[in-house]
Design a protein around this motif. Structure first.
Motif, PDB file in Angstrom:
ATOM      1  N   GLN A 185     -63.349  33.529  28.075  1.00  0.00           N
ATOM      2  CA  GLN A 185     -63.497  34.935  28.452  1.00  0.00           C
ATOM      3  C   GLN A 185     -64.016  35.763  27.276  1.00  0.00           C
ATOM      4  OE1 GLN A 185     -60.007  36.680  30.208  1.00  0.00           O
ATOM      5  NE2 GLN A 185     -61.059  38.580  30.724  1.00  0.00           N
ATOM      6  N   TRP A 190     -66.241  38.667  29.046  1.00  0.00           N
ATOM      7  CA  TRP A 190     -66.217  38.710  30.504  1.00  0.00           C
ATOM      8  C   TRP A 190     -65.134  39.656  31.019  1.00  0.00           C
ATOM      9  CZ3 TRP A 190     -70.053  36.387  33.020  1.00  0.00           C
ATOM     10  CH2 TRP A 190     -70.664  35.240  32.494  1.00  0.00           C
ATOM     11  N   ASP A 192     -62.617  40.101  33.988  1.00  0.00           N
ATOM     12  CA  ASP A 192     -61.937  39.392  35.070  1.00  0.00           C
ATOM     13  C   ASP A 192     -61.782  40.384  36.228  1.00  0.00           C
ATOM     14  OD1 ASP A 192     -60.082  38.269  36.813  1.00  0.00           O
ATOM     15  OD2 ASP A 192     -58.727  37.597  35.224  1.00  0.00           O
ATOM     16  N   HIS A 226     -61.661  32.554  40.533  1.00  0.00           N
ATOM     17  CA  HIS A 226     -61.950  33.730  39.729  1.00  0.00           C
ATOM     18  C   HIS A 226     -63.367  34.234  39.947  1.00  0.00           C
ATOM     19  CE1 HIS A 226     -58.297  33.073  37.167  1.00  0.00           C
ATOM     20  NE2 HIS A 226     -58.530  31.817  37.502  1.00  0.00           N
ATOM     21  N   TRP A 228     -65.751  36.469  37.292  1.00  0.00           N
ATOM     22  CA  TRP A 228     -65.892  37.137  36.005  1.00  0.00           C
ATOM     23  C   TRP A 228     -67.299  37.721  35.905  1.00  0.00           C
ATOM     24  CZ3 TRP A 228     -63.724  33.406  31.684  1.00  0.00           C
ATOM     25  CH2 TRP A 228     -62.350  33.258  31.850  1.00  0.00           C
TER      26      TRP A 228
END
Length: 264
Positions: A185, A190, A192, A226, A228
């Motif tokens: 991340q 990124w 989330d 997820h 992102w």
């Protein structure tokens, strides 16, 4: 012309076996783009016509017999497909495209990693960590608006699992997986989107095991799926929905679809 773009992601756990619920979801929710993981079919037997009948005439497939497999189905044009081998063994775990608005859309199925969280005793766990390391190296080179979606097979936050204490030694929530995903991340800063719209410590799950007699009553869920976004893409996001009701549909996947809507 619509002023939003709706993108869905779903580990379908065999697209041919569950095509009826995929069709139902597309009819009810009408995303512009659907990213599927674990399609479990080669491209030649992918149910392409079923998607075309519903208007999803743009299709990028990366299939594999009986295992893995990813696909992007779209009602809007997409180009420049690629298939990155983050597993370094040829498994079909990624497909990426560029949409008309210039956004890159990357669809990934991260390995589950087996049952033992030790790369010496369980090579699959090491392969999972190495896969994420390759994603980190790729992520560090990005310079274009990008949305990364899929089944990451990691639930990073305490509120992403039904019991943080009981799952600390269970693959998908171990400290090393959480730390590695955190570095992924950070590699591109990124956002989330799930936790952007549903901040912790609020409960947020996308997967429930088939082992539970009543998945909803026991509610032993994890957030393994997820979306992102790079910061420029995240700035356009206007809503995120987790379609938990799909877990109760006929012949369900153990995962549910997640959807983010973006302003054009």
């Amino acid at each position: 012309m619509a002023d939003t773009l709706k993108i869905a992601s779903w580990n379908i756990n065999s697209v041919r076996f569950r095509i009826e619920i995929v069709e139902r979801f597309l009819k009810e929710e009408a995303p512009d783009v659907l990213c599927l993981q674990e399609t479990k079919t080669v491209d030649e037997t992918f149910p392409a016509d079923a998607f075309r009948r519903l208007g999803y005439s743009y299709q990028m497939l990366n299939g594999q017999r009986m295992h893995h497999g990813v696909a992007i189905l779209s009602r809007i044009p997409m180009v420049e497909d690629n298939r990155l081998d983050w597993q370094a063994n040829g498994e079909a775990r990624h497909v990426g495209v560029r949409l008309e608005n210039g956004m890159r859309l990357e669809n990934v199925y991260v390995p589950a990693g087996g049952d033992i969280p030790d790369r010496t005793l369980n090579p699959k766990f090491g392969q999972k960590l190495d896969f994420l390391e390759r994603m980190i190296a790729w992520s560090e080179t990005l310079s274009v608006p990008t949305l990364l979606v899929g089944d990451f097979n990691v639930a990073p936050l305490e509120s992403d699992v039904w019991s943080h204490k009981q799952l600390l030694d269970v693959v998908s929530h171990t400290p090393i997986e959480v730390e590695t995903l955190g570095r992924l991340q950070a590699a591109n800063d990124w956002v989330d989107l799930g936790r952007h719209f549903v901040p912790p410590p609020e409960r947020l799950y996308t997967w429930w095991s088939y082992r539970a007699k009543d998945w909803a009553a026991s509610d032993r869920g994890r957030r393994l799926d997820h979306m992102w976004a790079s910061k420029d893409v995240a700035a356009l996001a206007v809503g995120h929905t987790v379609h938990e009701s799909c877990r109760s549909w006929l012949k369900p996947s153990d995962h549910i679809p997640i959807v983010t809507e973006f302003r054009l």
